[in-house]
Design a protein around this motif. Structure first.
Motif, PDB file in Angstrom:
ATOM      1  N   SER A 176       0.839  -1.197   0.000  1.00  0.00           N
ATOM      2  CA  SER A 176       0.000   0.000   0.000  1.00  0.00           C
ATOM      3  C   SER A 176       0.881   1.258   0.000  1.00  0.00           C
ATOM      4  CB  SER A 176      -0.946   0.004   1.206  1.00  0.00           C
ATOM      5  OG  SER A 176      -0.206   0.010   2.412  1.00  0.00           O
ATOM      6  N   ARG A 177       2.183   1.050  -0.069  1.00  0.00           N
ATOM      7  CA  ARG A 177       3.153   2.142  -0.239  1.00  0.00           C
ATOM      8  C   ARG A 177       3.763   2.013  -1.628  1.00  0.00           C
ATOM      9  NH1 ARG A 177       6.445   2.461   5.478  1.00  0.00           N
ATOM     10  NH2 ARG A 177       4.609   2.512   6.804  1.00  0.00           N
ATOM     11  N   ARG A 178       4.408   3.064  -2.065  1.00  0.00           N
ATOM     12  CA  ARG A 178       5.005   3.095  -3.402  1.00  0.00           C
ATOM     13  C   ARG A 178       6.363   2.404  -3.469  1.00  0.00           C
ATOM     14  NH1 ARG A 178       2.920   7.203  -6.757  1.00  0.00           N
ATOM     15  NH2 ARG A 178       4.901   7.278  -7.850  1.00  0.00           N
ATOM     16  N   GLY A 179       7.089   2.404  -2.366  1.00  0.00           N
ATOM     17  CA  GLY A 179       8.455   1.899  -2.380  1.00  0.00           C
ATOM     18  C   GLY A 179       9.398   2.968  -2.898  1.00  0.00           C
ATOM     19  N   SER A 231      -6.594   2.378  -2.684  1.00  0.00           N
ATOM     20  CA  SER A 231      -6.365   3.304  -3.800  1.00  0.00           C
ATOM     21  C   SER A 231      -4.963   3.890  -3.771  1.00  0.00           C
ATOM     22  CB  SER A 231      -7.389   4.440  -3.748  1.00  0.00           C
ATOM     23  OG  SER A 231      -7.196   5.223  -2.574  1.00  0.00           O
ATOM     24  N   VAL A 232      -4.159   3.505  -2.799  1.00  0.00           N
ATOM     25  CA  VAL A 232      -2.844   4.119  -2.596  1.00  0.00           C
ATOM     26  C   VAL A 232      -1.720   3.137  -2.906  1.00  0.00           C
ATOM     27  CG1 VAL A 232      -3.691   5.762  -0.885  1.00  0.00           C
ATOM     28  CG2 VAL A 232      -2.908   3.514  -0.138  1.00  0.00           C
ATOM     29  N   GLY A 233      -0.527   3.688  -3.090  1.00  0.00           N
ATOM     30  CA  GLY A 233       0.674   2.885  -3.271  1.00  0.00           C
ATOM     31  C   GLY A 233       0.620   1.999  -4.498  1.00  0.00           C
ATOM     32  N   LEU A 234       1.347   0.897  -4.429  1.00  0.00           N
ATOM     33  CA  LEU A 234       1.363  -0.060  -5.534  1.00  0.00           C
ATOM     34  C   LEU A 234      -0.017  -0.653  -5.748  1.00  0.00           C
ATOM     35  CD1 LEU A 234       4.716  -2.004  -4.962  1.00  0.00           C
ATOM     36  CD2 LEU A 234       4.308   0.074  -6.297  1.00  0.00           C
ATOM     37  N   MET A 235      -0.771  -0.813  -4.663  1.00  0.00           N
ATOM     38  CA  MET A 235      -2.117  -1.374  -4.776  1.00  0.00           C
ATOM     39  C   MET A 235      -2.995  -0.519  -5.686  1.00  0.00           C
ATOM     40  SD  MET A 235      -2.743  -2.554  -0.822  1.00  0.00           S
ATOM     41  CE  MET A 235      -4.283  -3.423  -1.094  1.00  0.00           C
ATOM     42  N   GLY A 236      -2.995   0.777  -5.440  1.00  0.00           N
ATOM     43  CA  GLY A 236      -3.804   1.675  -6.257  1.00  0.00           C
ATOM     44  C   GLY A 236      -3.327   1.727  -7.698  1.00  0.00           C
ATOM     45  N   GLY A 244       5.292  -5.079   1.987  1.00  0.00           N
ATOM     46  CA  GLY A 244       5.825  -5.217   3.335  1.00  0.00           C
ATOM     47  C   GLY A 244       5.196  -6.358   4.104  1.00  0.00           C
ATOM     48  N   ILE A 245       5.036  -6.166   5.384  1.00  0.00           N
ATOM     49  CA  ILE A 245       4.630  -7.238   6.290  1.00  0.00           C
ATOM     50  C   ILE A 245       3.270  -7.829   5.933  1.00  0.00           C
ATOM     51  CG2 ILE A 245       3.655  -5.648   8.001  1.00  0.00           C
ATOM     52  CD1 ILE A 245       4.846  -7.555  10.155  1.00  0.00           C
ATOM     53  N   TYR A 271      12.865  -9.542  -4.485  1.00  0.00           N
ATOM     54  CA  TYR A 271      12.646 -10.798  -3.772  1.00  0.00           C
ATOM     55  C   TYR A 271      13.788 -11.800  -3.914  1.00  0.00           C
ATOM     56  CZ  TYR A 271       7.951  -9.504  -2.370  1.00  0.00           C
ATOM     57  OH  TYR A 271       6.875  -8.884  -1.776  1.00  0.00           O
ATOM     58  N   ARG A 272      14.887 -11.444  -4.572  1.00  0.00           N
ATOM     59  CA  ARG A 272      16.010 -12.380  -4.732  1.00  0.00           C
ATOM     60  C   ARG A 272      16.501 -12.900  -3.393  1.00  0.00           C
ATOM     61  NH1 ARG A 272      17.406 -16.413  -7.452  1.00  0.00           N
ATOM     62  NH2 ARG A 272      15.339 -15.947  -7.175  1.00  0.00           N
TER      63      ARG A 272
END
Length: 178
Positions: free
Chosen positions: A10-13, A42-47, A107-108, A139-140
């Protein structure tokens, strides 16, 4: 049409490639005739994933518990937003509606949802494919660690092999749905 459940942040990274990969994954889903099931934000990578899927003409189902509606800024423009009582119901609804599971950077919460879906497969509660989109090597280290759990005798190789990974959405969808 398969419905792909995607777990992601839900964050952009920090790396712009994460946002680009989320958008590209949504476009690829739609181009291949698949729908998206995700957490409903609606936010971050999810949005970004939801917006890209819808912009390409795809169907998007979001599932969000009441207590997160305001906190995560529920996406009100989805094909369907399902409101549920709690996180347990959220995960159950997402799993029920999915034909496959994918993890993008997050994340978590992303990790917890992904590992629960994988555990459910291990326990025989479903036989749906599971994959990881390894954007920019995010993810490596985790994938290497999972290989190490096999080498150390804590995970059998068949269980490890049930999680596929790829660096592009196209390759991952090919592995998942072939």
């Amino acid at each position: 049409m398969a419905s792909i459940c995607v777990y992601l942040g839900s964050r952009r990274g920090e790396d712009p490639s994460f946002m680009a990969a989320a958008k590209h994954f949504g476009q690829c889903l739609t181009e291949r005739g698949h729908g998206l099931v995700y957490g409903g934000a609606s936010v971050g990578l999810m949005g970004a994933l939801a917006d890209a899927t819808m912009a390409a003409g795809g169907e998007v189902t979001g599932v969000m518990p009441h207590h997160l509606i305001d906190r995560e800024q529920a996406h009100t423009g989805l094909t369907q937003l399902i409101r549920v009582a709690d996180m347990h119901e959220r995960k159950a609804q997402m799993a029920q509606r999915a034909d496959a599971f994918v993890m993008l950077p997050g994340g978590i919460g992303t990790f917890e949802e992904f590992f629960e879906s994988w555990t459910w497969r291990y326990l025989g509660l479903h036989e749906k494919p599971i994959g990881v989109l390894d954007t920019s090597g995010f993810y490596r280290p985790l994938l290497d660690f999972l290989d190490s759990t096999v080498a150390q005798g804590f995970l059998n190789s068949g269980t490890r092999a049930s999680v596929v990974s790829a660096t592009t959405p196209e390759e991952l969808l090919d592995l998942l749905l072939s």
